[in-house]
Design a protein around this motif. Structure first.
Motif, mmCIF file in Angstrom:
data_model
loop_
_atom_site.group_PDB
_atom_site.id
_atom_site.type_symbol
_atom_site.label_atom_id
_atom_site.label_comp_id
_atom_site.label_asym_id
_atom_site.label_seq_id
_atom_site.Cartn_x
_atom_site.Cartn_y
_atom_site.Cartn_z
ATOM 1 N N PHE A 46 0.834 -1.201 0.000
ATOM 2 C CA PHE A 46 0.000 0.000 0.000
ATOM 3 C C PHE A 46 0.871 1.254 0.000
ATOM 4 C CE2 PHE A 46 -2.178 3.431 2.258
ATOM 5 C CZ PHE A 46 -3.349 3.520 1.523
ATOM 6 N N ALA A 47 1.942 1.241 0.795
ATOM 7 C CA ALA A 47 2.830 2.395 0.855
ATOM 8 C C ALA A 47 3.533 2.617 -0.483
ATOM 9 C CB ALA A 47 3.864 2.208 1.966
ATOM 10 N N PHE A 48 3.880 1.520 -1.163
ATOM 11 C CA PHE A 48 4.551 1.607 -2.458
ATOM 12 C C PHE A 48 3.648 2.293 -3.485
ATOM 13 C CE2 PHE A 48 5.403 -0.320 -6.650
ATOM 14 C CZ PHE A 48 6.762 -0.070 -6.794
ATOM 15 N N VAL A 49 2.414 1.804 -3.592
ATOM 16 C CA VAL A 49 1.474 2.384 -4.552
ATOM 17 C C VAL A 49 1.098 3.803 -4.153
ATOM 18 C CG1 VAL A 49 -0.825 2.175 -5.570
ATOM 19 C CG2 VAL A 49 0.578 0.131 -5.222
ATOM 20 N N GLY A 50 0.767 3.983 -2.867
ATOM 21 C CA GLY A 50 0.373 5.310 -2.398
ATOM 22 C C GLY A 50 1.480 6.339 -2.555
ATOM 23 N N GLY A 51 2.717 5.926 -2.272
ATOM 24 C CA GLY A 51 3.833 6.852 -2.417
ATOM 25 C C GLY A 51 4.038 7.289 -3.854
ATOM 26 N N LYS A 52 3.888 6.338 -4.785
ATOM 27 C CA LYS A 52 4.039 6.681 -6.198
ATOM 28 C C LYS A 52 2.922 7.604 -6.671
ATOM 29 C CE LYS A 52 5.494 3.579 -9.151
ATOM 30 N NZ LYS A 52 5.639 2.332 -9.940
ATOM 31 N N VAL A 53 1.691 7.349 -6.204
ATOM 32 C CA VAL A 53 0.568 8.212 -6.587
ATOM 33 C C VAL A 53 0.785 9.626 -6.057
ATOM 34 C CG1 VAL A 53 -1.892 8.659 -6.249
ATOM 35 C CG2 VAL A 53 -1.108 6.349 -6.794
ATOM 36 N N ILE A 54 1.207 9.740 -4.805
ATOM 37 C CA ILE A 54 1.433 11.066 -4.216
ATOM 38 C C ILE A 54 2.540 11.800 -4.957
ATOM 39 C CG2 ILE A 54 2.273 12.261 -2.155
ATOM 40 C CD1 ILE A 54 0.828 10.100 -0.504
ATOM 41 N N ALA A 55 3.643 11.107 -5.241
ATOM 42 C CA ALA A 55 4.750 11.748 -5.946
ATOM 43 C C ALA A 55 4.344 12.167 -7.357
ATOM 44 C CB ALA A 55 5.950 10.798 -6.000
ATOM 45 N N ALA B 157 -4.503 2.445 -9.767
ATOM 46 C CA ALA B 157 -4.695 1.162 -10.453
ATOM 47 C C ALA B 157 -3.509 0.843 -11.353
ATOM 48 C CB ALA B 157 -5.986 1.206 -11.263
ATOM 49 N N ASN B 158 -2.989 1.858 -12.009
ATOM 50 C CA ASN B 158 -1.858 1.675 -12.910
ATOM 51 C C ASN B 158 -0.627 1.154 -12.168
ATOM 52 O OD1 ASN B 158 -0.383 1.817 -15.294
ATOM 53 N ND2 ASN B 158 0.012 4.003 -15.131
ATOM 54 N N PHE B 159 -0.275 1.815 -11.063
ATOM 55 C CA PHE B 159 0.918 1.440 -10.312
ATOM 56 C C PHE B 159 0.759 0.092 -9.608
ATOM 57 C CE2 PHE B 159 1.702 6.250 -9.799
ATOM 58 C CZ PHE B 159 2.398 6.290 -11.006
ATOM 59 N N LYS B 160 -0.465 -0.253 -9.261
ATOM 60 C CA LYS B 160 -0.713 -1.497 -8.556
ATOM 61 C C LYS B 160 -0.729 -2.698 -9.503
ATOM 62 C CE LYS B 160 -1.998 -4.183 -5.105
ATOM 63 N NZ LYS B 160 -1.061 -4.530 -4.008
ATOM 64 N N LEU B 161 -1.298 -2.527 -10.688
ATOM 65 C CA LEU B 161 -1.611 -3.675 -11.535
ATOM 66 C C LEU B 161 -0.747 -3.814 -12.782
ATOM 67 C CD1 LEU B 161 -5.509 -3.302 -11.394
ATOM 68 C CD2 LEU B 161 -4.073 -4.807 -9.991
ATOM 69 N N VAL B 162 -0.102 -2.727 -13.204
ATOM 70 C CA VAL B 162 0.565 -2.732 -14.512
ATOM 71 C C VAL B 162 2.087 -2.717 -14.337
ATOM 72 C CG1 VAL B 162 0.796 -1.512 -16.709
ATOM 73 C CG2 VAL B 162 -1.402 -1.508 -15.497
ATOM 74 N N PRO B 163 2.826 -3.573 -15.053
ATOM 75 C CA PRO B 163 4.294 -3.519 -15.021
ATOM 76 C C PRO B 163 4.801 -2.150 -15.442
ATOM 77 C CG PRO B 163 3.547 -5.530 -16.087
ATOM 78 C CD PRO B 163 2.330 -4.674 -15.894
ATOM 79 N N VAL B 164 5.915 -1.723 -14.848
ATOM 80 C CA VAL B 164 6.375 -0.353 -15.031
ATOM 81 C C VAL B 164 6.606 -0.010 -16.501
ATOM 82 C CG1 VAL B 164 8.792 -0.999 -14.664
ATOM 83 C CG2 VAL B 164 8.069 1.363 -14.289
ATOM 84 N N GLN B 165 7.074 -0.967 -17.305
ATOM 85 C CA GLN B 165 7.374 -0.657 -18.705
ATOM 86 C C GLN B 165 6.125 -0.366 -19.526
ATOM 87 O OE1 GLN B 165 7.909 -3.535 -17.157
ATOM 88 N NE2 GLN B 165 7.659 -5.326 -18.502
ATOM 89 N N PHE B 166 4.945 -0.721 -18.972
ATOM 90 C CA PHE B 166 3.689 -0.473 -19.687
ATOM 91 C C PHE B 166 2.841 0.625 -19.037
ATOM 92 C CE2 PHE B 166 4.501 -5.104 -20.443
ATOM 93 C CZ PHE B 166 4.906 -4.962 -21.756
#
Length: 203
Positions: A62-71, A124-133
């Motif tokens: 959760f922190a990983f996804v939330g941190g990326k969304v906030i940034a 949803a993007n950061f949680k479900l999709v590989p970074v290259q996509f």
């Protein structure tokens, strides 16, 4: 479809909604912004953001996804809005004063509107999709975003025009042209109402 084509499509839709003659130069400038900024800078941003998040947080948490969304929301979002307004103003012949005028007038309403969509999409993007996509997912929403951004850029005071009551409650002043139009409309209504009253008295 490449990012610049999606942005060009979004701008074309915005021009249709505005019911104005098609402006090919405006469309090409929007297309150029997508090719020169959103494509390369967006790709580098998402790769760097993912590397930084993986170095600091547990991937998938959760922190990983939330941190990326906030940034993403706090850094890339404002840069995108300000960059597009600046690019269009300068390429259309405006100077620094025109850029600052547009940013003062419409940056916060436009960025606030972006906040109602992108954080949910990116979560949803950061949680479900590989970074290259991940940029590809963003690109799928780019047509609608480009349509909105193009409309907001081309219409000073768009928020006050579309939501006058809310703008008044928030203390947002309409641009001079819109205020003059509103005053004229109010005067016409007043005159019409006065005329009706007079006719009723005479009858």
């Amino acid at each position: 479809m490449a990012i610049y084509k999606r942005m060009a499509t979004g701008d074309a839709l915005a021009q249709q909604l505005e019911d104005v003659p098609f402006d090919a130069r405006r469309n090409l400038l929007t297309c150029a912004y997508g090719a020169a900024f959103i494509g390369p800078v967006g790709h580098a941003w998402y790769m760097a953001l993912d590397r930084a998040a993986r170095a600091l947080l547990t991937p998938g948490s959760f922190a990983f996804v939330g941190g990326k969304v906030i940034a993403d929301t706090a850094l890339f979002g404002p840069l995108h809005v300000a960059g597009y307004f600046t690019h269009m103003a300068l390429c259309e012949g405006g100077g620094p004063e025109e850029v600052m005028r547009k940013l003062r007038r419409d940056f916060w309403p436009t960025f606030s509107a972006e906040l109602t969509v992108w954080p949910v999409v990116q979560a949803a993007n950061f949680k479900l999709v590989p970074v290259q996509f991940q940029l590809l997912v963003v690109n799928l929403f780019t047509i609608l975003d480009s349509c909105f951004m193009s409309f907001a850029r081309a219409n000073d005071g768009w928020f006050e025009r579309l939501f006058p009551d809310l703008a008044a409650r928030l203390g947002v002043e309409a641009p001079p042209a819109a205020a003059a139009a509103a005053a004229a409309a109010a005067a016409d209504v007043s005159v019409a109402g006065g005329g009706s009253t007079k006719e009723k008295k005479e009858s």
